[in-house]
Motif scaffolding. Sequence first.
Motif, mmCIF file in Angstrom:
data_model
loop_
_atom_site.group_PDB
_atom_site.id
_atom_site.type_symbol
_atom_site.label_atom_id
_atom_site.label_comp_id
_atom_site.label_asym_id
_atom_site.label_seq_id
_atom_site.Cartn_x
_atom_site.Cartn_y
_atom_site.Cartn_z
ATOM 1 N N VAL A 51 31.877 32.104 93.715
ATOM 2 C CA VAL A 51 31.116 31.271 92.782
ATOM 3 C C VAL A 51 31.107 29.821 93.257
ATOM 4 C CG1 VAL A 51 30.998 30.425 90.394
ATOM 5 C CG2 VAL A 51 31.726 32.788 90.858
ATOM 6 N N PHE A 86 36.100 28.519 91.982
ATOM 7 C CA PHE A 86 34.747 28.105 92.350
ATOM 8 C C PHE A 86 34.807 26.866 93.225
ATOM 9 C CE2 PHE A 86 35.730 25.612 88.618
ATOM 10 C CZ PHE A 86 35.097 24.387 88.804
ATOM 11 N N TYR A 126 27.881 32.406 98.747
ATOM 12 C CA TYR A 126 28.268 32.673 97.364
ATOM 13 C C TYR A 126 27.442 33.802 96.763
ATOM 14 C CZ TYR A 126 30.404 28.166 98.194
ATOM 15 O OH TYR A 126 31.154 27.155 98.741
#
Length: 267
Positions: free
Chosen positions: A3, A29, A82
Motif C-alpha cells: 500500500v 504503507f 504497489y
Amino acid sequence: MRVAVVCHLYYDDLAEEIGTRLAVIPTKFDLLVSTDTAEKKSRIEAALSSSTASNVVVREFPNVGRDIAPKLMAFNDKLNQYDVVLFIHGKKSVFSSTLTDWRQYIFDALIGTRDRTQSILSSFQDIPELGMIAPEHFGPVKGVGWRDNLKIADGLCTKLLGDKYAFNYLDFPSGSMFWCRPAALKPLLNLDLSLKEFPAEQGQIDGTLAHAIERFFFASCELAGLRWLKTTADETKILPVEIIDVGSSTEVRQVLAREGGRVLAPR
C-alpha cells in the motif's frame, strides 16, 4: 497488500494534518509526497518525521497542473510497486466559502476511521475486479458536469476512447482523491502527457487540462477492465442519492455486479 499514499502538498501547512489522518491506515504503507519548492520540501519532511508510514519520500515537482499533473507524473516510476494506492492532496478551496469543508468530507469518506479504511482495503483484497473507490460528490459541487472543460475533454476522448466508446453519463471523483489499483490509471498514464501540455498556474478554477483529466478517472478505470464504487461517511453532506449499506466484500461484489454504474457504453 503493498500500500502507498501519494499526496501532493502545495499547501505545506497541511502536512501535520495529513500525517494525523493517515495514522488510521491499519497496515504498512509508504508515503510519497510532492511539493513545488525546496523550502516546502524541508518543512514537510520535518512535519512528517513522526509519520506512521514505513517510508516517507518527498520530491519537488513544478507548480503545474494543480494536483493532477503530480498525481500522474511525480511518482509514476513507483506506482507499479504497489497493489493499492491512496491519492490525496492538500485541498484548500479558497475561492468559495461554501467549499470550506470539502477536504474534510473527502478525508472522512476515504480514511475517516480505522474500520472504514480496513473495509476499503479488504474490498480491494477480496475483489480483483474492483479498481477504484472514491467519495460521493460533496453536496455543493454535485452535478458540475463538463462545464468549461468540454473542448479539452473532446481531445482526451479522441486519445483515450477513439470511436469505440461513448459516455453513458458523466461521473468522476470530484476533488480528485481516491483509492485505486495502479492498473486503473494505466489508460491515462499511457497517454504520456508532458508538463508542457498543462497551462501555467494562474489560479484557474476550471477550464484547464487538469480539470478535464479529473473527469476521466472513472473512465480510465473502466478502460482498464475494472469497476469503481463511491462511498460517503456523512450522508448529510451530499445531495439525495441511493445509499447502499454493505457489510462484507460479498455485498460489495453484489453491488458491482449491477449493470448500472458504468460511465462508458460498451464496445
